[in-house]
Design an enzyme around this catalytic site. Structure first.
Site, PDB file in Angstrom:
ATOM      1  N   GLY A  39       1.804  17.470  89.286  1.00  0.00           N
ATOM      2  CA  GLY A  39       1.452  17.626  90.696  1.00  0.00           C
ATOM      3  C   GLY A  39       1.705  19.021  91.225  1.00  0.00           C
ATOM      4  N   CYS A  40       2.101  19.094  92.487  1.00  0.00           N
ATOM      5  CA  CYS A  40       2.261  20.377  93.185  1.00  0.00           C
ATOM      6  C   CYS A  40       3.339  21.263  92.563  1.00  0.00           C
ATOM      7  CB  CYS A  40       2.584  20.145  94.656  1.00  0.00           C
ATOM      8  SG  CYS A  40       1.244  19.355  95.557  1.00  0.00           S
ATOM      9  N   ALA A  41       4.287  20.672  91.868  1.00  0.00           N
ATOM     10  CA  ALA A  41       5.387  21.450  91.287  1.00  0.00           C
ATOM     11  C   ALA A  41       5.008  22.129  89.977  1.00  0.00           C
ATOM     12  CB  ALA A  41       6.590  20.549  91.053  1.00  0.00           C
TER      13      ALA A  41
END
Length: 199
Positions: free
Chosen positions: A145-147
């Site tokens: 995801g975003c990480a």
């Protein structure tokens, strides 16, 4: 990234965006069509989320009307694969030009993406397209995801600290339009569509 005197530094940054783009005002009629069968209060809420997301223009690997057309996962994933390779190649070529590095000078390549499925992963395509060394160390980072982008940079940092004098490239390619779900009216799907673009 390059290492000098045991210090890791970012030597250059580049970006690549897909050919399609639309302003929020251009996308709102498509959003209105998409949520037409929903309760009126919900419709107002969704339009407000898109209007107030603070995103002036969104880039996409496919035409906006294609994003809002019901197609199979396979169809959208095939577009993702084709376009992810182009975007990754464009971004890496641009970064190499900015740093003045030769493609053969890279020792480590990390590719990051969680919005599509590719086997082999993006790094394998980039090795062949840019004629990177065949013994380059590869790390595809997926499903984070975003990480994931930050994780890719941390992995590169650890590699470079452990291998002084080496060079690494981190390439993050995401395409939320490929994972947009027409039959999902959850806030997670709506907010994701409102704030994220492809690149």
């Amino acid at each position: 990234m390059d290492i000098r005197k045991s210090k890791v530094a970012i030597a250059g940054v580049a970006k690549a965006v897909p050919k399609y783009s639309r302003t929020t005002q251009e996308i709102l009629p498509l959003v209105t069509q998409w949520i037409a069968g929903q309760e009126e209060r919900f419709q107002r809420k969704v339009k407000k989320i898109f209007s107030n997301a603070g995103v002036d223009k969104r880039f996409s690997i496919m035409a906006p009307d294609e994003v809002f057309t019901a197609t199979s996962f396979e169809h959208k994933n095939n577009i993702y694969k084709r376009e992810a390779i182009k975007l990754g190649e464009d971004a890496l070529r641009s970064a190499l030009e900015k740093t003045g590095w030769q493609a053969q000078s890279l020792d480590y390549i990390i590719t990051v993406s969680c919005t599509g499925i590719m086997i082999p992963s993006l790094d394998a395509y980039l090795i062949n397209r840019l004629n990177l060394r065949q013994d380059i160390t590869r790390l595809p980072v997926t499903e984070m995801g975003c990480a994931a982008g930050i994780s890719g940079i941390l992995y590169a940092n650890d590699f470079l600290k452990a291998n002084p004098g080496k060079r690494a490239a981190v390439i993050a390619v995401e395409s939320p339009t490929a994972t947009f779900q027409l039959d999902d009216f959850s806030m997670a799907n709506i907010v994701s569509a409102a704030i994220f673009g492809d690149g």
